[in-house]
Design an enzyme around this catalytic site. Sequence first.
Site, PDB file in Angstrom:
ATOM      1  N   SER A   1      13.820  -1.114   3.285  1.00 26.04           N
ATOM      2  CA  SER A   1      13.278  -1.312   4.626  1.00 26.04           C
ATOM      3  C   SER A   1      12.767  -2.740   4.730  1.00 26.04           C
ATOM      4  O   SER A   1      12.410  -3.353   3.714  1.00 26.04           O
ATOM      5  CB  SER A   1      12.117  -0.333   4.873  1.00 26.04           C
TER       6      SER A   1
ATOM      7  N   TYR B   1       4.278   3.842   2.255  1.00 27.31           N
ATOM      8  CA  TYR B   1       5.712   3.645   2.510  1.00 27.31           C
ATOM      9  C   TYR B   1       6.103   2.221   2.133  1.00 27.31           C
ATOM     10  O   TYR B   1       7.117   1.997   1.474  1.00 27.31           O
ATOM     11  CB  TYR B   1       6.017   3.916   3.984  1.00 27.31           C
TER      12      TYR B   1
END
Length: 239
Positions: free
Chosen positions: A134, A147
């Site tokens: 990401s 995350y």
Amino acid sequence: MGQVVLITGGTSGIGLSLAESFLNEGADVVVCGRSRTGLDRFDRAHPKALAVQADVTVPLARAALLDAVTERFGRLDVLVNNAGTFVERDFAGNDDATVALDQEVALNLTAPIHLTGEVVRRWPALDAIVFVTSGFALVSPTRAPTYGAVKAGLHGFADGLRRQLAPHGTHVLEVLPPTTDTPMNADAIGPKLPPAEVAEATLKALRQRRPMALPGQTKLLPTMLRIAPHTLGRMVAKL
């Protein structure tokens, strides 16, 4: 003969777009997922592919998945570690911010590392390994710091693994998408990149054997980290 490609979490979102893109290029595709409903839907839409129910955080399930690949195709050329989850955690709030943390870390970080090791042991001449991380691997999101942490960990693993496997001819690609229009981000506000654009950037980077694919606005991240890290931090503080 086309490549044999295994995509974890391949029944929706980025994984589904990747599966369809590889199929369009003539590859033999295997996807796995935990939802029987999602797998059945994928099966109906893509009867030539192989859909396997598997939780990649479970060692026996990973072994059964790779056995299914062996039984159907006899080999594997490309592994795509795509399965993941996004969990918001507020460490400044009153709730327990570490609820189900082990499950999040297992799915996003340790499972792809384990699966990669198991795949390389079975197929040491693998052509490519892909990690879908990401843009948050480079700048962690305020609302989901764990995350960012696990994606940063996977980013580091991909970086070191790339150097280890280079002498063997295995291409290690990291894909760093921005917020993408997937079920995982259904409640996210702001612009979302279509998953098909992530898939297109991924296949292009594989063909060119680049170390990273930076689709959408993430292509600006490395430059902004160098020249305007504080501005970038203020931008991410809103995410």
